[in-house]
Design a protein around this motif. Structure first.
Motif, PDB file in Angstrom:
ATOM      1  N   LEU A 255       4.808  -4.378   2.177  1.00 59.95           N
ATOM      2  CA  LEU A 255       4.194  -4.527   0.862  1.00 59.95           C
ATOM      3  C   LEU A 255       4.798  -5.702   0.100  1.00 59.95           C
ATOM      4  O   LEU A 255       4.087  -6.447  -0.590  1.00 59.95           O
ATOM      5  N   LEU A 259       2.573  -8.842  -1.132  1.00 56.99           N
ATOM      6  CA  LEU A 259       2.503  -9.206  -2.548  1.00 56.99           C
ATOM      7  C   LEU A 259       2.888 -10.664  -2.769  1.00 56.99           C
ATOM      8  O   LEU A 259       2.302 -11.353  -3.602  1.00 56.99           O
ATOM      9  N   TYR A 371      -4.092  -4.150  -0.370  1.00 59.75           N
ATOM     10  CA  TYR A 371      -2.962  -3.660  -1.168  1.00 59.75           C
ATOM     11  C   TYR A 371      -2.998  -2.142  -1.285  1.00 59.75           C
ATOM     12  O   TYR A 371      -1.969  -1.467  -1.167  1.00 59.75           O
ATOM     13  N   TYR A 389       0.290  -5.416  -9.053  1.00 60.26           N
ATOM     14  CA  TYR A 389      -0.768  -6.236  -8.462  1.00 60.26           C
ATOM     15  C   TYR A 389      -1.478  -7.060  -9.529  1.00 60.26           C
ATOM     16  O   TYR A 389      -1.681  -8.272  -9.379  1.00 60.26           O
TER      17      TYR A 389
END
Length: 441
Positions: A255, A259, A371, A389
């Motif tokens: 993750l 990102l 995501y 996000y």
């Protein structure tokens, strides 16, 4: 009414339908009708149509009209960036995510209606409505996006995310066409000039957004877990939630890498989407063709083709995987930027717009669903995760637009700014490749 189970088709359709409701704001208000209205209101021209003054007095100071609206826009994004992480953490804590989403939806839609009274004599109120409409739109998206892992299973998320964007593109184009017919043929509808139907279009956006959102609100779950009472410590809890997600990202390699990649390539994507109109006005030779009409045609072209792009991308991700598909899309953006450097005619600009539409819908829909898939399945803090996000996207817009303008000022041409954005896309591809090495999707 019985609560619909996760994965239920009616629930998925209701969630996606919010895109149909709110997408009229970014198209009509941000991209098409309002910018033209604002320009007509703040630019003084001579009899031949040449600009002689574009200065606006506000709060005792004189501003360039473009600078003033840019400052208000920047302030709006700053407000959203500050409040959305706090509010998303609070909503997860008290379990009333839907109420927060409703609040921002109604704030945005009522503010759009308030733009009807936008005038130079009522400038403060008009700019306030513009600011609150933007805050309402982006604020509601924080909670809307965070519902995705709550209402859809991982194998459903790509398709339902793409469906949302597709509905948004179709609905917003439909209303824009109605607005443009009213404005272009104002005398047929009994108006004295184009100003009145233009302002009526702002009311129609607010009613459309608020009205169609009711279908979504009817079926969305009220929260993801048992609610808790709001106390004085709730605000502090919001910051604690942010810190908890930040620490979780440090230990979640996949993750964290994704990102980072999203932040970089989204910086370039959002900058292009915002600056495309300015590029078309300043860098193209429109000849005898009206530039405003040409830009609206380009916007419609992007919106319609984006429907195809979003759905085709969902099929590609199903066959090849999310990360690999995103790598291909970001490579496509590099090619588009390289081509855009040489664009000089309206036809070439339309070709570029069509290509942008094809990859714009895909990159937005797939980025969101990717995501969502990477958020830990046992997490109850989906709104807090999605605030990261959304804040990443907002900060990226600020940095991207600053660098775009800086390069243009340094070189004297936006064409070099377009080339510079390729750097962000290249870095994004590299980071996506690193994500792919540790990802299963």
């Amino acid at each position: 009414m019985a609560v619909l189970e996760k994965g239920n088709k009616k629930l998925l359709n209701a969630w996606a339908f919010y895109d149909w409701a709110n997408s009229v704001y970014p198209l009509v208000i941000s991209s098409a009708v309002f910018p033209i209205f604002y320009g007509a209101l703040t630019i003084i021209k001579d009899a031949e149509g040449n600009k002689i003054n574009d200065t606006v007095s506000f709060l005792g100071y004189d501003f360039n009209n473009d600078s003033l609206i840019s400052y208000v826009t920047a302030l709006s994004f700053l407000i959203v960036s500050i409040i959305s992480p706090i509010l998303s953490g609070i909503s997860d804590y008290v379990g009333n995510k839907e109420n927060f989403m409703k609040f921002f939806c109604y704030l945005g839609s009522l503010s759009c209606i308030g733009l009807y009274w936008f005038s130079l004599d009522n400038l403060f109120f008009g700019l306030l409505c513009y600011l609150l409409a933007l805050v309402g739109f982006w604020g509601s998206l924080v909670f809307y996006n965070s519902y995705l892992p709550d209402i859809a299973y991982p194998e459903q998320q790509d398709k339902v995310s793409a469906k949302g964007f597709s509905l948004g593109y179709i609905g917003s184009v439909l209303l824009l066409v109605v607005n443009l017919v009213m404005i272009l043929y104002y005398d047929t509808f009994g108006f004295k000039d184009a100003g009145q139907p233009t302002k009526i279009s702002f009311i129609m956006v607010g009613i459309w957004w608020m009205g169609f959102a009711q279908y979504t609100f009817k079926y969305l779950p009220k929260g993801t877990h048992e609610g808790k009472k709001v106390t004085r410590s709730v605000i502090v809890h919001g910051y604690k939630e942010l810190n908890k997600i930040w620490n979780a990202l440090k230990t979640n390699k996949v993750l964290k890498r994704y990102l980072s990649a999203f932040f970089v390539y989204s910086m370039a994507v959002q900058t292009i989407m915002i600056a495309a109109t300015y590029f078309g006005v300043e860098e193209l030779d429109w000849g005898d063709q009206d530039s405003t009409t040409g830009l609206i045609i380009s916007i419609l072209l992007i919106q319609l083709i984006a429907v195809v792009g979003a759905n085709y991308t969902a099929k590609m991700s199903e066959k090849y995987g999310n990360i690999k598909t995103l790598i291909v899309i970001v490579f496509s953006w590099i090619a588009i930027c390289a081509y855009a450097y040489f664009v000089v005619t309206p036809t070439q600009f339309y070709i570029t717009a069509a290509c942008v539409g094809l990859v714009m819908g895909g990159v937005q829909a797939l980025s969101r669903s990717t995501y969502s898939k990477l958020i830990p399945e046992d997490s109850e803090d989906t709104a807090s995760y999605f605030s990261f996000y959304d804040v990443s996207e907002k900060i990226g817009i600020v940095i991207g637009m600053f660098m775009y303008g800086f390069v243009a000022e340094l070189t004297g041409s936006m064409r070099y700014s377009i080339l510079f954005l390729i750097t962000f896309f290249v870095i994004g591809v590299i980071l996506l490749y690193r994500t792919k090495k540790v990802s299963h999707i």
